[in-house]
Structure formats: C-alpha cells, structure tokens
Design a protein around this motif. Structure first.
Motif, PDB file in Angstrom:
ATOM      1  N   GLU A  78      -5.141   5.506  -7.953  1.00 63.05           N
ATOM      2  CA  GLU A  78      -4.835   4.923  -6.643  1.00 63.05           C
ATOM      3  C   GLU A  78      -6.060   4.561  -5.816  1.00 63.05           C
ATOM      4  O   GLU A  78      -5.929   4.066  -4.691  1.00 63.05           O
ATOM      5  CB  GLU A  78      -3.933   5.901  -5.862  1.00 63.05           C
ATOM      6  N   ALA A  79      -7.257   4.772  -6.367  1.00 69.65           N
ATOM      7  CA  ALA A  79      -8.480   4.524  -5.596  1.00 69.65           C
ATOM      8  C   ALA A  79      -8.713   3.055  -5.298  1.00 69.65           C
ATOM      9  O   ALA A  79      -9.497   2.718  -4.402  1.00 69.65           O
ATOM     10  CB  ALA A  79      -9.694   5.096  -6.325  1.00 69.65           C
ATOM     11  N   ASP A  80      -8.032   2.175  -6.018  1.00 70.79           N
ATOM     12  CA  ASP A  80      -8.234   0.742  -5.803  1.00 70.79           C
ATOM     13  C   ASP A  80      -7.321   0.169  -4.730  1.00 70.79           C
ATOM     14  O   ASP A  80      -7.269  -1.055  -4.539  1.00 70.79           O
ATOM     15  CB  ASP A  80      -8.014  -0.024  -7.105  1.00 70.79           C
ATOM     16  N   ALA A  81      -6.619   1.024  -4.006  1.00 72.17           N
ATOM     17  CA  ALA A  81      -5.695   0.543  -2.976  1.00 72.17           C
ATOM     18  C   ALA A  81      -6.447  -0.259  -1.922  1.00 72.17           C
ATOM     19  O   ALA A  81      -7.385   0.245  -1.295  1.00 72.17           O
ATOM     20  CB  ALA A  81      -4.972   1.710  -2.323  1.00 72.17           C
ATOM     21  N   GLU A  82      -6.053  -1.505  -1.730  1.00 76.73           N
ATOM     22  CA  GLU A  82      -6.694  -2.346  -0.727  1.00 76.73           C
ATOM     23  C   GLU A  82      -6.365  -1.813   0.663  1.00 76.73           C
ATOM     24  O   GLU A  82      -5.209  -1.568   0.991  1.00 76.73           O
ATOM     25  CB  GLU A  82      -6.208  -3.786  -0.856  1.00 76.73           C
ATOM     26  N   GLY A  83      -7.399  -1.619   1.472  1.00 77.06           N
ATOM     27  CA  GLY A  83      -7.174  -1.045   2.795  1.00 77.06           C
ATOM     28  C   GLY A  83      -7.280   0.463   2.812  1.00 77.06           C
ATOM     29  O   GLY A  83      -6.925   1.102   3.801  1.00 77.06           O
ATOM     30  N   GLY A  84      -7.779   1.065   1.718  1.00 73.36           N
ATOM     31  CA  GLY A  84      -7.934   2.508   1.663  1.00 73.36           C
ATOM     32  C   GLY A  84      -6.596   3.215   1.653  1.00 73.36           C
ATOM     33  O   GLY A  84      -5.626   2.743   1.046  1.00 73.36           O
ATOM     34  N   PHE A  85      -6.519   4.351   2.323  1.00 70.37           N
ATOM     35  CA  PHE A  85      -5.292   5.154   2.304  1.00 70.37           C
ATOM     36  C   PHE A  85      -4.111   4.374   2.879  1.00 70.37           C
ATOM     37  O   PHE A  85      -2.972   4.528   2.422  1.00 70.37           O
ATOM     38  CB  PHE A  85      -5.506   6.452   3.086  1.00 70.37           C
ATOM     39  N   ALA A  86      -4.377   3.519   3.863  1.00 73.25           N
ATOM     40  CA  ALA A  86      -3.299   2.692   4.421  1.00 73.25           C
ATOM     41  C   ALA A  86      -2.678   1.813   3.341  1.00 73.25           C
ATOM     42  O   ALA A  86      -1.475   1.502   3.389  1.00 73.25           O
ATOM     43  CB  ALA A  86      -3.825   1.829   5.560  1.00 73.25           C
ATOM     44  N   GLY A  87      -3.498   1.430   2.351  1.00 76.83           N
ATOM     45  CA  GLY A  87      -2.991   0.601   1.275  1.00 76.83           C
ATOM     46  C   GLY A  87      -1.896   1.272   0.467  1.00 76.83           C
ATOM     47  O   GLY A  87      -0.976   0.606  -0.032  1.00 76.83           O
ATOM     48  N   LEU A  88      -1.976   2.598   0.334  1.00 76.72           N
ATOM     49  CA  LEU A  88      -0.922   3.322  -0.389  1.00 76.72           C
ATOM     50  C   LEU A  88       0.410   3.210   0.345  1.00 76.72           C
ATOM     51  O   LEU A  88       1.457   2.989  -0.280  1.00 76.72           O
ATOM     52  CB  LEU A  88      -1.307   4.791  -0.558  1.00 76.72           C
ATOM     53  N   PHE A  89       0.371   3.355   1.656  1.00 78.79           N
ATOM     54  CA  PHE A  89       1.613   3.252   2.417  1.00 78.79           C
ATOM     55  C   PHE A  89       2.053   1.800   2.561  1.00 78.79           C
ATOM     56  O   PHE A  89       3.241   1.527   2.743  1.00 78.79           O
ATOM     57  CB  PHE A  89       1.479   3.967   3.763  1.00 78.79           C
ATOM     58  N   GLY A  90       1.102   0.867   2.447  1.00 79.02           N
ATOM     59  CA  GLY A  90       1.480  -0.536   2.354  1.00 79.02           C
ATOM     60  C   GLY A  90       2.297  -0.788   1.098  1.00 79.02           C
ATOM     61  O   GLY A  90       3.308  -1.506   1.118  1.00 79.02           O
ATOM     62  N   ARG A  91       1.876  -0.168  -0.020  1.00 76.71           N
ATOM     63  CA  ARG A  91       2.636  -0.281  -1.263  1.00 76.71           C
ATOM     64  C   ARG A  91       4.016   0.356  -1.122  1.00 76.71           C
ATOM     65  O   ARG A  91       5.021  -0.168  -1.637  1.00 76.71           O
ATOM     66  CB  ARG A  91       1.869   0.401  -2.404  1.00 76.71           C
ATOM     67  N   ILE A  92       4.069   1.498  -0.442  1.00 74.34           N
ATOM     68  CA  ILE A  92       5.353   2.175  -0.229  1.00 74.34           C
ATOM     69  C   ILE A  92       6.284   1.293   0.593  1.00 74.34           C
ATOM     70  O   ILE A  92       7.469   1.142   0.273  1.00 74.34           O
ATOM     71  CB  ILE A  92       5.127   3.542   0.448  1.00 74.34           C
ATOM     72  N   ALA A  93       5.745   0.688   1.654  1.00 72.72           N
ATOM     73  CA  ALA A  93       6.566  -0.206   2.480  1.00 72.72           C
ATOM     74  C   ALA A  93       7.043  -1.412   1.677  1.00 72.72           C
ATOM     75  O   ALA A  93       8.219  -1.816   1.782  1.00 72.72           O
ATOM     76  CB  ALA A  93       5.778  -0.651   3.714  1.00 72.72           C
TER      77      ALA A  93
END
Length: 389
Positions: free
Chosen positions: A136-151
């Motif tokens: 998950e380290a490649d999430a664009e936007g850092g940690f926010a990117g993970l929740f962007g994926r969730i949304a």
C-alpha cells in the motif's frame, strides 16, 4: 465493568502549536490534568504515554519525556505505547489493565503528537506507516490515498455518496464551533463541502479537502483512579464496557468496506455493557475521513451495509438527532494529532457525562460511546462510559 474510573483530565488546544515538541505539549496537558483532578505527581503510580511519532521527531523514548516536563515524575514507572491512530486508546487500555490488576491506584494516560513542523509530503509518508507498506506504500496522496481507494470502492458498490460525505463534514464543522480546543472552528456548510474548488480541491479519489481530518499538534491527558480512590474525588466516570478487536492489516486480504474489526469491537462492548446502540446519549467516533464515519455508522449498527448515507440524510447523528455523533466536531474539526486522538475522544465524552461540555453539551447525557481506530479499521477500540459520581 473495569474497576478504574476517569477522575480528571487535561487538554491543550489542537492546531498549529507554538510548543516546539511533544515534551512541551505533554507538560501543559499534564499540569492541567493534575489541577483538574486535585492531585500531585506524588499521587501517581504509573504513566502510560501514547505517541505515534514514526518520524515526526528524532526524539523518541517518549514515555520518559513526561518527567522532563515535571521532574517530580522522575521515578514513576512510565511506558510508551504505539498503535497507529489508536495509540491513545492503547495507552488507555494499558492504564486500565494496570489499575484492574491492583498494581496502582492512580494512573495518567498521556497522548500527544507534534505534526505541523513536518512538511506535508513527509506527513503523508509517515502516516503510511499505519498501512501495510509492502502493498500500500504507493497510494497516491499518502495515507489519504488509502481512504480515497475505500471511498472509490464504496461508490462503485453502493453508488456515489459524495453529497452525504459533505453532509458529515458540514455537521462536524458546525459542531466544532462549540469546541474551544478545536483546530478549525469554522462552519463551512454543505454546499462548500460538496463543491470541488480551489479552496476545496480533491485530495485522493473522490475525497475533497473537507473530507479529510487535519494535521494537528496537541496533547490530552486522562487521570484514572481505582473505585476506592475515586470515591473521595470530585468526579467519577466509569467504564461500563471496553473492547478491542483487530483485523488483518493488508486491505487486499479482507473486504475493507465491511469494517469487520470495528463491528466486532462495537458488538463486544455493547454486549458487555448490556446496552443497545440506541441507549447511548452520544458517540465520539473516528472520522479521520468522512467515508470512515459513514462506514462506522454501519459498523455500530445504525444502518445496514451500504445504507450509512441514510443516517446522515435523516439527521440521526446531528447534534439534535436521535444519536449525536461527534458533538465535539470530531477529528474533522477538532484535529487529529495522532497520539492524542484516542485520549482526547475520551476527554470529550467525559466532559459530556459530567455536564462540563459547555457549548458542546448534549442535554441529559447519560451514556457515551467512543470508537477509536488505528489504520483502516485494523486496531479498533470501543468504550461505553457512564457517570458514576
């Protein structure tokens, strides 16, 4: 019910602090908590310190910093806890176990973080330490990117709920107007939160800036005492129940939209407390992102999967609704200094139950729920609090 009670607290303002580090932030909050509880450092049997750090400061070994702020704590046993964004609740559970085991009568739970001195790109990468970096380290936007994926995943499965996310953001910012500790005390309104603009750009996936909690500095402290000691003190907030449930860290190995660990923690706590969700007077929940709060509505049993949008649409979680959620403004308005958050949430709930919440007050508050999570619903903590004195 656990034997320990909350008998006092301290809380700094959240936001961009003039304090240079967690040492100074903790010193301010600890002094306020001692005064509030009417005790001295000599009365304290244990220190339980929650600081995430992970690169925000080169100074670690942060459990020892409390005594650097007040040398009277020099010989009090101190332990530092870290459990991602649930760091504060992890420290709280350590202190509760300490008192329940009879190892001490009074304990301080200290949560703190100094974040704003770190450049934003580095903040995003530091917070990715609360994810499974191998995948998950490649999430664009850092940690926010993970929740962007969730949304994104939620919208694909259940439909676009951008407007309802904006309604959650607007609710929490309106509530935060009454919180003197809040980082951002501004009532934005649904239209602003629902409109992508220069002042409210997209951050990750469908999430806009107003869907994301704030990078903040701050500290909060709880004073805990065993029941016998608490009987002679001015305040007493009991733990009718407390629960922790974990889930697998990697999002690829679970249905992340289920928030199963959060659901399990809620189910365990409600069963232990002998109450239903509708028996609660209020909930302070972990709205690191608005999609998280919507999923938490479903996890706590207010709505079926995919129906969380109806909860905010129907006004159930408004301050004047059937179950007010985040009357403090939540992480969205109050701010999210990682190590302080879980402690702060319990302080906000305790203030409500003691009738000391000022403009945040929910009339007649009797039972309060607190949900604090680490990662994307990986480490999940629920407390059911009640006033006993």
């Amino acid at each position: 019910m656990t034997k320990a009670q909350i008998v006092g607290w301290g809380h700094t303002a959240f936001g961009k602090s003039e304090h240079p580090d967690t040492e100074a932030l903790m010193a301010e909050a600890v002094a306020a908590a001692l005064d509030h509880a009417g005790i001295t450092p000599e009365d304290v049997d244990g220190l339980f310190v929650g600081v995430f750090n992970n690169g925000f400061s080169k100074q670690d070994f942060q459990g020892a910093l409390v005594a650097m702020g007040d040398a009277r704590f020099a010989h009090v046993p101190a332990t530092r806890y870290e459990n991602a964004c649930a760091t504060g609740s992890a420290a709280l559970h350590g202190a509760l176990d300490f008192i329940d085991a009879g190892r001490g009568r009074i304990a301080l739970v200290v949560g703190a973080e100094k974040m704003t001195a770190t450049p934003n790109p580095e903040v995003g990468d530091i917070l990715l330490g609360a994810s499974y970096r191998k995948e998950e380290a490649d999430a664009e936007g850092g940690f926010a990117g993970l929740f962007g994926r969730i949304a994104d995943s939620y919208f694909q499965r259940y439909g676009d709920r951008s407007e309802e996310l904006a309604m959650i953001a607007a609710k929490n910012h309106a509530n935060g107007m009454g919180n003197p500790y809040a980082h951002l005390r501004k009532d934005f309104g649904v239209e602003f939160c629902n409109t992508v603009s220069e002042k409210n750009p997209r951050v990750a996936g469908p999430l806009r800036r107003t869907d994301c909690s704030l990078v903040s500095d701050g500290a909060a402290v709880l004073v805990l005492a065993d029941a016998e000691t608490a009987a002679g003190m001015a305040r007493g907030i009991g733990f009718r129940a407390r629960a922790q449930a974990n889930d697998i860290m990697a999002m690829s190995r679970r249905d992340v939209l289920e928030f199963r660990g959060a659901r399990m923690a809620w189910d365990k706590a409600l069963a232990e407390g002998g109450v239903a969700i509708d028996d609660l007077s209020l909930v302070e929940t972990h709205d690191c992102f608005t999609i998280a709060e919507m999923l938490e509505y479903e996890a706590m049993g207010l709505a079926a999967p995919g129906q969380g949008h109806r909860v905010i649409r129907e006004g159930i979680t408004r301050k004047d609704g059937r179950l007010p959620v985040n009357p403090s403004g939540g992480l969205k308005s109050k701010g999210h200094p990682i190590g302080a958050t879980g402690v702060s949430m319990h302080v906000m709930a305790a203030m409500q139950l003691m009738g000391e919440a000022g403009d945040m007050q929910i009339p007649g508050a009797r039972l309060a729920g607190v949900f604090n999570m680490g990662g994307a619903a990986v480490a999940n903590y629920v407390s059911i609090l009640e006033r006993v004195k």
